[in-house]
Design a protein around this motif. Structure first.
Motif, short mmCIF file in Angstrom:
data_model
loop_
_atom_site.label_atom_id
_atom_site.label_comp_id
_atom_site.label_asym_id
_atom_site.label_seq_id
_atom_site.Cartn_x
_atom_site.Cartn_y
_atom_site.Cartn_z
N SER A 1 0.79 -1.31 -0.07
CA SER A 1 0.01 -0.09 -0.22
C SER A 1 0.95 1.36 0.09
O SER A 1 0.43 2.25 -0.37
N TYR A 2 2.32 1.19 0.32
CA TYR A 2 2.90 2.34 0.43
C TYR A 2 4.25 2.33 -0.40
O TYR A 2 4.88 3.16 -0.36
N GLN B 1 4.42 5.23 -2.54
CA GLN B 1 3.24 5.47 -3.12
C GLN B 1 2.43 6.78 -2.27
O GLN B 1 2.02 7.57 -3.19
N THR B 2 2.71 6.85 -1.12
CA THR B 2 2.11 7.77 -0.27
C THR B 2 3.13 9.39 -0.48
O THR B 2 2.30 10.13 -0.66
N THR B 3 3.98 9.26 -1.00
CA THR B 3 4.90 10.66 -1.01
C THR B 3 5.01 11.03 -2.48
O THR B 3 5.54 12.00 -2.68
#
Length: 128
Positions: free
Chosen positions: A42-43, A76-78
């Motif tokens: 997910s990240y 993925q998040t940043t």
């Protein structure tokens, strides 16, 4: 291929690996290995490509290998990415049937910081 998941959708991870090994390619006790790995969570999404060459240097006494890896991390998040290149050498010296000395050296080049980190490790193993 590996896929880990939970009913809630938390902590999902997909992982695919490919290994190709060529034994005794140019001489007895030699090998060439190719490796590819893909990981998605997910990240993080990452890709690894690697090459390793192994060789018996002195039969039943000294083995060595050298490897190269390229690792691409994408968070993925940043949206940040990180690209690393690793180069390493390993030597295994069998002093007796029960005693071995291992020497490891590795250099990692981090593209974002343009720095090279070096590591040297040793290990002595006594078998009973």
């Amino acid at each position: 291929f590996n896929w880990r998941f939970q009913k809630s959708g938390a902590n999902d991870a997909k992982n695919a690996n490919l290994f190709i090994n060529f034994a005794s390619l140019w001489s007895e006790g030699s090998s060439l290995s190719l490796r590819g790995t893909w990981l998605q969570t997910s990240y993080l999404q990452s890709y690894l490509l690697g090459l390793r060459i192994r060789q018996t240097i002195i039969a039943r006494r000294l083995d060595g290998d050298a490897y190269f890896r390229r690792v691409d991390y994408r968070y993925q998040t940043t949206g940040l990415t990180s690209l690393q290149y690793l180069l390493g050498v390993n030597l295994n010296l069998r002093l007796t049937n029960q005693l071995s000395l291992y020497l490891y050296g590795e250099a990692t080049y981090q593209q974002s910081s343009q720095e090279i980190e070096n590591r040297i490790n040793t290990r002595i193993i006594k078998r009973f």
